[in-house]
Design an enzyme around this catalytic site. Structure first.
Site, PDB file in Angstrom:
ATOM      1  N   TYR A 112      58.750  76.867  59.125  1.00  0.00           N
ATOM      2  CA  TYR A 112      57.847  75.986  59.853  1.00  0.00           C
ATOM      3  C   TYR A 112      58.553  74.723  60.344  1.00  0.00           C
ATOM      4  CZ  TYR A 112      54.203  78.734  57.442  1.00  0.00           C
ATOM      5  OH  TYR A 112      53.408  79.740  56.942  1.00  0.00           O
ATOM      6  N   HIS A 123      59.508  84.915  52.164  1.00  0.00           N
ATOM      7  CA  HIS A 123      58.594  84.838  53.299  1.00  0.00           C
ATOM      8  C   HIS A 123      58.268  86.211  53.911  1.00  0.00           C
ATOM      9  CE1 HIS A 123      57.215  81.858  56.627  1.00  0.00           C
ATOM     10  NE2 HIS A 123      56.400  82.870  56.526  1.00  0.00           N
TER      11      HIS A 123
END
Length: 276
Positions: A47, A105
């Protein structure tokens, strides 16, 4: 507030997601979300906003024991050595000595899962995270990850909303005493115009988004992390603890799942992951 209790750790079931927020926006919105009452925050290396999230948490005035923080390791960093170094860098950006939950992730077929899980275990051993887990793992890989880990895995974070049936993943996770965190819980706002959700919402004086989040949290072992760049929307998402859906409402929402319900289909995800 609803909590999930995982082996003695209390986790707020409703979290604040920060995907697509830049550092400045993440700093502002995390601080605003804390004012609203959020105590669970979610970020990731990918992010590129861990610094902003860290600043927002500092600005919130919350003590370190008053919130639960998750970050996620990008697959490029899954090789042993790279993984540990990347977590040190994440902690530097967050300006913290540990996170509460550290996730892989996405699966990475190029690096042996056993090696990656061993590295994840090491950073837990070193105290850089309290809990470890995975994200976007289908059932077969959940089984392998659990088998490779010396520590229990706490969470699998996956796409989950009314249009995507995750019952098989949920069943697998529950069999291993794992929780599911739902990202994209509002199906990229598709729930807002859904006739079923609108009708259910009218009966409770709630929006389709609030109904959807309540549906998620009324499921055993499920958490949700809606993201928002607006304090108004973040506050509305948090306003779900004063009503409870009936069994028939829950069943009607379950019926909304469809074969083409998956929304997140990145090019880097392995083919078998899409059939989770």
């Amino acid at each position: 507030m609803i909590f999930r209790n995982w082996q003695g750790t209390k986790i707020p079931a409703l979290g604040f997601g920060t995907y697509e927020l830049d550092n400045a926006s993440a700093e502002h919105m995390v601080a605003e979300a804390a004012k609203i009452g959020y105590r669970h925050f979610d970020t990731a290396q990918m992010y590129h906003n861990e610094e902003g999230v860290g600043r927002g948490l500092k600005a919130s005035g919350l003590s370190r024991d008053d919130y639960f923080l998750t970050t996620k390791i990008w697959p490029d960093n899954f090789q042993s050595g790279d993984l540990q170094t990347s977590v040190v860098e994440s902690l530097r950006k967050l300006d913290l000595d540990h996170v509460d939950l550290l996730l892989l992730h996405w699966p990475n077929d190029d690096i042996p899962l056993r090696e990656t899980i061993a590295a994840l275990n090491e950073v837990k051993n070193l105290g850089m995270t309290h809990l470890i887990g995975i994200s976007n793992f289908p059932t077969a890989l959940i089984e392998r990850a659990v088998g490779h880990s010396d520590f229990p895995l706490a969470v699998n974070q996956v796409e989950y909303h009314p249009y995507l049936d995750q019952s098989k993943v949920l069943e697998c996770l529950r069999s291993h005493d794992m929780l599911l965190t739902a990202y994209c819980p509002l199906a990229r706002a598709k729930v807002m115009n859904d006739e079923t959700l609108v009708a259910i919402g009218k009966a409770y004086g709630k929006s389709p988004a609030q109904v959807t989040l309540r549906w998620l949290l009324q499921q055993d072992g499920v958490m949700a992390i809606p993201k928002s760049g607006s304090p108004k929307n973040a506050k509305a998402n948090f306003d779900i603890f004063d009503f409870e859906l009936s069994d028939s409402d829950m069943a009607d929402i379950n019926e909304l799942a469809r074969p083409d319900g998956r929304l997140i289909d990145p090019d880097f995800a392995p083919e078998w992951d899409q059939a989770a």
